[in-house]
Design a protein around this motif. Structure first.
Motif, PDB file in Angstrom:
ATOM      1  N   GLY A 164     -10.596   1.797  -3.478  1.00 39.75           N
ATOM      2  CA  GLY A 164     -10.252   2.662  -2.358  1.00 39.75           C
ATOM      3  C   GLY A 164     -10.993   2.341  -1.082  1.00 39.75           C
ATOM      4  N   TRP A 166     -10.521   0.288   1.162  1.00 45.40           N
ATOM      5  CA  TRP A 166      -9.667  -0.021   2.310  1.00 45.40           C
ATOM      6  C   TRP A 166      -9.600   1.137   3.307  1.00 45.40           C
ATOM      7  CZ3 TRP A 166      -5.380   3.026   3.289  1.00 45.40           C
ATOM      8  CH2 TRP A 166      -4.983   3.882   2.266  1.00 45.40           C
ATOM      9  N   GLN A 167      -9.757   2.363   2.785  1.00 41.72           N
ATOM     10  CA  GLN A 167      -9.642   3.537   3.654  1.00 41.72           C
ATOM     11  C   GLN A 167     -10.741   3.587   4.715  1.00 41.72           C
ATOM     12  OE1 GLN A 167      -8.313   7.254   1.345  1.00 41.72           O
ATOM     13  NE2 GLN A 167      -9.062   5.904  -0.293  1.00 41.72           N
ATOM     14  N   HIS A 168     -11.866   2.917   4.439  1.00 45.70           N
ATOM     15  CA  HIS A 168     -12.958   2.917   5.408  1.00 45.70           C
ATOM     16  C   HIS A 168     -12.602   2.134   6.671  1.00 45.70           C
ATOM     17  CE1 HIS A 168     -15.643   4.891   2.614  1.00 45.70           C
ATOM     18  NE2 HIS A 168     -15.430   3.955   1.706  1.00 45.70           N
ATOM     19  N   TRP A 178      -9.479   2.344   8.005  1.00 47.48           N
ATOM     20  CA  TRP A 178      -8.325   2.982   8.645  1.00 47.48           C
ATOM     21  C   TRP A 178      -8.800   3.747   9.874  1.00 47.48           C
ATOM     22  CZ3 TRP A 178      -3.238   2.430   8.168  1.00 47.48           C
ATOM     23  CH2 TRP A 178      -2.407   3.351   8.800  1.00 47.48           C
ATOM     24  N   VAL A 228      -1.551  -1.986   0.899  1.00 46.25           N
ATOM     25  CA  VAL A 228      -2.293  -1.202  -0.084  1.00 46.25           C
ATOM     26  C   VAL A 228      -1.379  -1.031  -1.298  1.00 46.25           C
ATOM     27  CG1 VAL A 228      -3.748   0.815  -0.461  1.00 46.25           C
ATOM     28  CG2 VAL A 228      -3.273   0.069   1.869  1.00 46.25           C
ATOM     29  N   ASP A 236      -2.011   1.820  -3.827  1.00 48.16           N
ATOM     30  CA  ASP A 236      -2.065   3.235  -3.436  1.00 48.16           C
ATOM     31  C   ASP A 236      -1.206   3.487  -2.196  1.00 48.16           C
ATOM     32  OD1 ASP A 236      -2.666   5.891  -3.552  1.00 48.16           O
ATOM     33  OD2 ASP A 236      -4.791   5.685  -3.083  1.00 48.16           O
ATOM     34  N   ARG A 287      -1.075   7.195  -0.793  1.00 44.78           N
ATOM     35  CA  ARG A 287      -2.136   7.565   0.137  1.00 44.78           C
ATOM     36  C   ARG A 287      -1.848   7.004   1.530  1.00 44.78           C
ATOM     37  NH1 ARG A 287      -5.265  10.964   2.476  1.00 44.78           N
ATOM     38  NH2 ARG A 287      -7.288  10.142   3.189  1.00 44.78           N
ATOM     39  N   LEU A 288      -1.354   5.772   1.589  1.00 48.00           N
ATOM     40  CA  LEU A 288      -1.046   5.159   2.875  1.00 48.00           C
ATOM     41  C   LEU A 288       0.081   5.912   3.580  1.00 48.00           C
ATOM     42  CD1 LEU A 288      -1.591   2.791   4.821  1.00 48.00           C
ATOM     43  CD2 LEU A 288       0.223   1.546   3.635  1.00 48.00           C
ATOM     44  N   LEU A 318      -1.443   8.862   5.208  1.00 53.42           N
ATOM     45  CA  LEU A 318      -2.217   8.517   6.400  1.00 53.42           C
ATOM     46  C   LEU A 318      -1.322   8.178   7.584  1.00 53.42           C
ATOM     47  CD1 LEU A 318      -5.118   6.355   4.905  1.00 53.42           C
ATOM     48  CD2 LEU A 318      -5.273   8.673   5.829  1.00 53.42           C
ATOM     49  N   SER A 334      -3.614   7.314  -6.443  1.00 53.64           N
ATOM     50  CA  SER A 334      -3.975   8.661  -6.009  1.00 53.64           C
ATOM     51  C   SER A 334      -3.038   9.720  -6.587  1.00 53.64           C
ATOM     52  CB  SER A 334      -3.968   8.749  -4.483  1.00 53.64           C
ATOM     53  OG  SER A 334      -2.687   8.424  -3.960  1.00 53.64           O
TER      54      SER A 334
END
Length: 827
Positions: free
Chosen positions: A566, A568-570, A572, A631, A634, A637-638, A641, A819
């Motif tokens: 996860g 990758w979310q850092h 975004w 991604v 997931d 989740r994308l 976002l 997720s």
């Protein structure tokens, strides 16, 4: 123009008939075939006949069904211009020898280029779609006429000869062309050897020109020869046959250090011979040998006029190649092609064609109602998927092992789009995985790129991790030590290599602290940059570790790497805006601040060639517009976002409609299928068909970018299948098949997996899936798992219609994301 097999049967059959005085043979074959048909009523008996005979038989035997060989649909010349860098010559599936002419062109990375360039020679070593630098191309052979051996043009710049374009012919296992020097050059291959056939037209014993064969040791495509090469000449056990063997050292096209490769060439009916160096010829007594460090060095041989006249002006040369030693090259040549001559050429060509026919036939496709262009594009693409990597098992000089060894990965991150074809040939896929793990055992890390026995540059993540997880989720277990496989994957994620430019990962410690690879990461001994795209790839690689560990019952490891996936979310950044949309993947500094990169940068709309290695950029070969959709584990989740399904779908449309999507590079392959994640499989179908019709055709420039070892064709193959793999997992996203029925071998022995359609019309009108059944039970998901079809076998029936339905649109029908779904759904 260059031609392929359908146009070749008549020409070659008539030529061979003349050589054999074959009028009576043709009549006998005709009458014999009629008799066999009347006795056995077997249409398959006709398959062995040339096409012109079969055409006559069809007129005389109404109702006979004649199936064209699958190899007849392969056009090897697709992608030989427009930067495709496709290898167009003669080879076997995963063969070491890949023989074709070397064009004198800046685009000659695969050897031959369909741009009218003259050629320098014919080499047995090439790669398919290597990218930015030419690979191999050494040991060139060239037939020529010379007034004397001392006056032969030997330098590449002096000996170049034009091709006669309408005579260029190719079929799987064969390549031939006419030369402007009034010579026809043809070649066919075994796994480690090539057999050349040269026809010196209009030559007579009274001619003042001398039929000559040149062998060039030192010039590869990249002119990288260095150190010392060895040339040895002796007479072979065949009467009048000159044997030349030796070695040369060269640099890899995209890797570290250098490599040595060895040859052994046999030329019958030699009259005289000698060495040349820098256009200076030195006749020699045989046996003899020399060492050379000059850039232009090789051997010239003149052919016996009497022997050439007796053979109908046809001469032969056989060359074996080894990565271990010259003696091994000689052994390969003598074992795989025991004799040299017309019968050997024919039998070798037939064996090569049969090998291709068998592997192309692993998947059975109903071709009825499908256009010829679609069929040719499909089989040509499937063919290229089997060219690489090359199987060097038993010929690896770096270490002794009972495990397989494969080479030529350009690069593994590029292979992710085609590795999921593993269900088509499980044995080879298992061998590739075993070879990757064995590289880890002996060199310490899994490779990300590897060629010519050398480590290649890492382009992104440690993507062998995802190749392993891809195979694991598909039940590839034959001979694989998955404990070692998991250990290799974990080492990639936890140990910084001595030089992470060539293997493993960089920024491991900083990522562990921050959750991302920072822009100012200072991990030594690597190629800096690509911090954003590497973070995304590392996160996906970690997902592969988690899914493999889960299958092996390693709960703690699974939990750790599932959490790391996860990261990758850092990256975004919700405040980055472009073209009316907010939120993009952006690089960050170690203090947490953002470094804003124009999301269009490195797309076709802004500096499309600005993101290669060494360019000091934070995305690799694609823009933030494309990477912000990357991604695959997931997507739910994308979607959240990005603002929900509606905005996600609009934004995906914008990616294509505003020109930010690059079909010519692998980071863009999965995007047209992502509509499934927002409940619009119909939009996936529309987008896939648009891309196929826009960027792919059967012409010389018929692929949108560098083939990258068959990756470009992988998109065509899966699009024709009607599904696309989420590489590294066991998930397939459904679109619409372009064949009525497709039958695959299942993992379970004796079982088949079948995808069939109702209302099929080649997606002319009925292009949307409106309902489906799996083994007779209604099936509403717009995806399926490997185990439920390709694992145990069964039938997926897709009913097609002219307008979208509600099929595949409900939340419960969407592909899994970590997720929202348990890990078990990915395998």
């Amino acid at each position: 123009m260059a031609l392929w097999r359908p146009w070749r049967y008549c020409r070659i059959s008539f030529r061979r008939a003349r050589q054999l005085r074959g009028v009576y043979i043709l009549i006998a074959a005709f009458l014999g075939s009629v008799a066999l048909h009347l006795i056995f009523d077997e249409a398959s008996l006709l398959d062995a006949l040339p096409s012109f005979i079969r055409s006559v038989l069809l007129l005389l035997l109404p109702g006979t069904v004649v199936t064209e060989p699958l190899t007849s649909y392969v056009n090897q010349f697709i992608g030989t211009t427009n930067g495709g860098h496709v290898f167009a010559g003669a080879t076997l599936p995963f063969g070491v020898v890949k023989a074709v002419v070397n064009s004198d062109s800046k685009e000659n990375l695969g050897g031959y280029v369909s741009d009218g360039s003259p050629i320098r020679g014919i080499s047995p070593l090439h790669d398919d779609g290597t990218g930015g630098s030419p690979s191999m191309g050494q040991f060139q052979v060239l037939p020529m006429y010379c007034s004397s051996l001392s006056h032969c043009p030997t330098a590449e710049s002096d000996r170049k000869v034009s091709l006669i374009s309408e005579t260029i012919v190719g079929s799987p296992g064969y390549f031939g062309t006419g030369l402007a020097s009034n010579i026809t050059a043809e070649v066919t291959v075994s796994h480690h050897a090539a057999l050349h056939r040269f026809t010196f037209h209009n030559y007579s014993s009274s001619s003042t020109d001398i039929p000559t064969i040149l062998f060039d040791l030192t010039n590869d495509l990249g002119h990288s020869f260095h150190d010392t090469g060895m040339l040895k000449m002796e007479f072979n056990r065949f009467p009048g046959t000159l044997r030349t063997s030796g070695s040369g050292s060269y640099n890899p096209s995209f890797g570290d250090k250098d490599y040595k490769v060895h040859y052994c060439i046999d030329i019958p009916n030699v009259n005289s011979a000698g060495f040349y160096t820098d256009n200076h010829f030195q006749p020699v007594y045989i046996p003899t040998s020399v060492l050379t460090s000059d850039q232009d060095s090789g051997i010239l041989v003149s052919l016996s006029p009497g022997a050439l006249h007796a053979s109908g002006n046809v001469a032969y040369a056989r060359i074996g190649v080894s990565w271990t030693s010259p003696s091994q090259a000689c052994q390969y040549a003598g074992t795989e092609i025991p004799t040299i001559g017309e019968e050997a050429f024919r039998s070798t060509e037939v064996s090569a064609s049969n090998a291709w026919e068998n592997i192309l036939g692993t998947i059975q496709v109903d071709l009825s109602g499908v256009s010829n262009d679609t069929i040719v594009n499909f089989y040509s693409s499937l063919y290229r998927a089997y060219i690489s990597p090359m199987n060097l098992t038993g010929d690896n000089p770096l270490w002794h092992s009972s495990e397989p060894y494969y080479d030529s990965y350009y690069c593994i991150c590029r292979h992710l789009s085609t590795s999921s074809l593993c269900y088509r040939h499980r044995t080879v896929q298992a061998e590739v995985v075993r070879a990757l793990i064995d590289i880890y055992r002996h060199l310490g890390f899994l490779p990300d790129c590897r060629m010519s026995l050398d480590k290649g540059y890492t382009q992104g993540g440690s993507n062998a991790d995802s190749v392993l997880s891809d195979s694991y989720t598909k039940g590839i277990t034959e001979g694989i030590d998955w404990s070692d496989g998991l250990a290799a994957m974990i080492k990639d994620a936890t140990v910084t290599p001595p030089n992470w430019a060539f293997e493993g990962r960089g920024g491991i410690e900083r990522r562990a602290q921050l959750g991302y690879v920072p822009l100012d990461d200072d991990t030594p001994n690597g190629l800096m940059g690509r911090s954003a795209s590497r973070t995304l790839e590392y996160a996906f690689n970690d997902f592969g570790i988690a899914i493999t560990a889960d299958g092996l019952g390693k709960a703690d490891i699974t939990s750790h790497y599932l959490n790391a996936s996860g990261d990758w979310q850092h990256l975004w950044n919700p405040t980055t805006q472009n073209s009316g949309y907010s939120g993009f993947i952006q690089p960050r500094w170690s203090d947490g601040s953002w470094h804003n990169v124009d999301p269009r940068y490195c797309s076709p709309q802004l500096k499309p060639h600005g993101c290669y290695l060494g360019d000091a950029v934070e995305f690799y070969e694609a823009s933030s517009w494309e990477y912000s959709f990357y991604v695959p584990h997931d997507m739910a989740r994308l979607v959240t976002l990005m603002g929900g399904q509606r905005t996600f779908l609009d934004r995906l449309d914008a990616l294509f409609d505003l020109g930010f999507h690059d079909m010519g590079d692998e980071p863009g392959f999965l995007h047209p299928f992502l509509y499934n994640y927002a409940g619009r499989p119909d939009k996936t179908v529309d987008r896939v068909l648009i891309l196929l019709n826009t960027y792919y055709n059967t012409g010389f420039g018929g692929i949108p970018g560098n083939d990258d070892s068959g990756a470009m064709g992988g998109f065509v193959v899966f699009s024709c299948f009607g599904f696309y793999p989420v590489a590294g997992t066991g998930i397939y996203l459904i679109s619409t098949p372009l064949f009525r029925t497709i039958t695959y071998p299942a993992s379970t022995p004796g079982k088949s997996a079948v995808i069939t359609t109702v209302n099929f019309d080649s997606a002319v009108r009925n292009k949307y899936v409106v309902s489906a059944k799996l083994n007779g039970v209604p099936f509403t998901r717009n995806w399926f798992a490997h185990r439920e079809l390709f694992g145990k076998g069964g039938t997926l029936e897709l009913t097609l219609g002219p307008a979208p339905s509600t099929w595949g649109t409900a939340d419960a029908d969407l592909p899994p994301s970590i997720s929202t779904s348990p890990l078990s759904r990915f395998s």
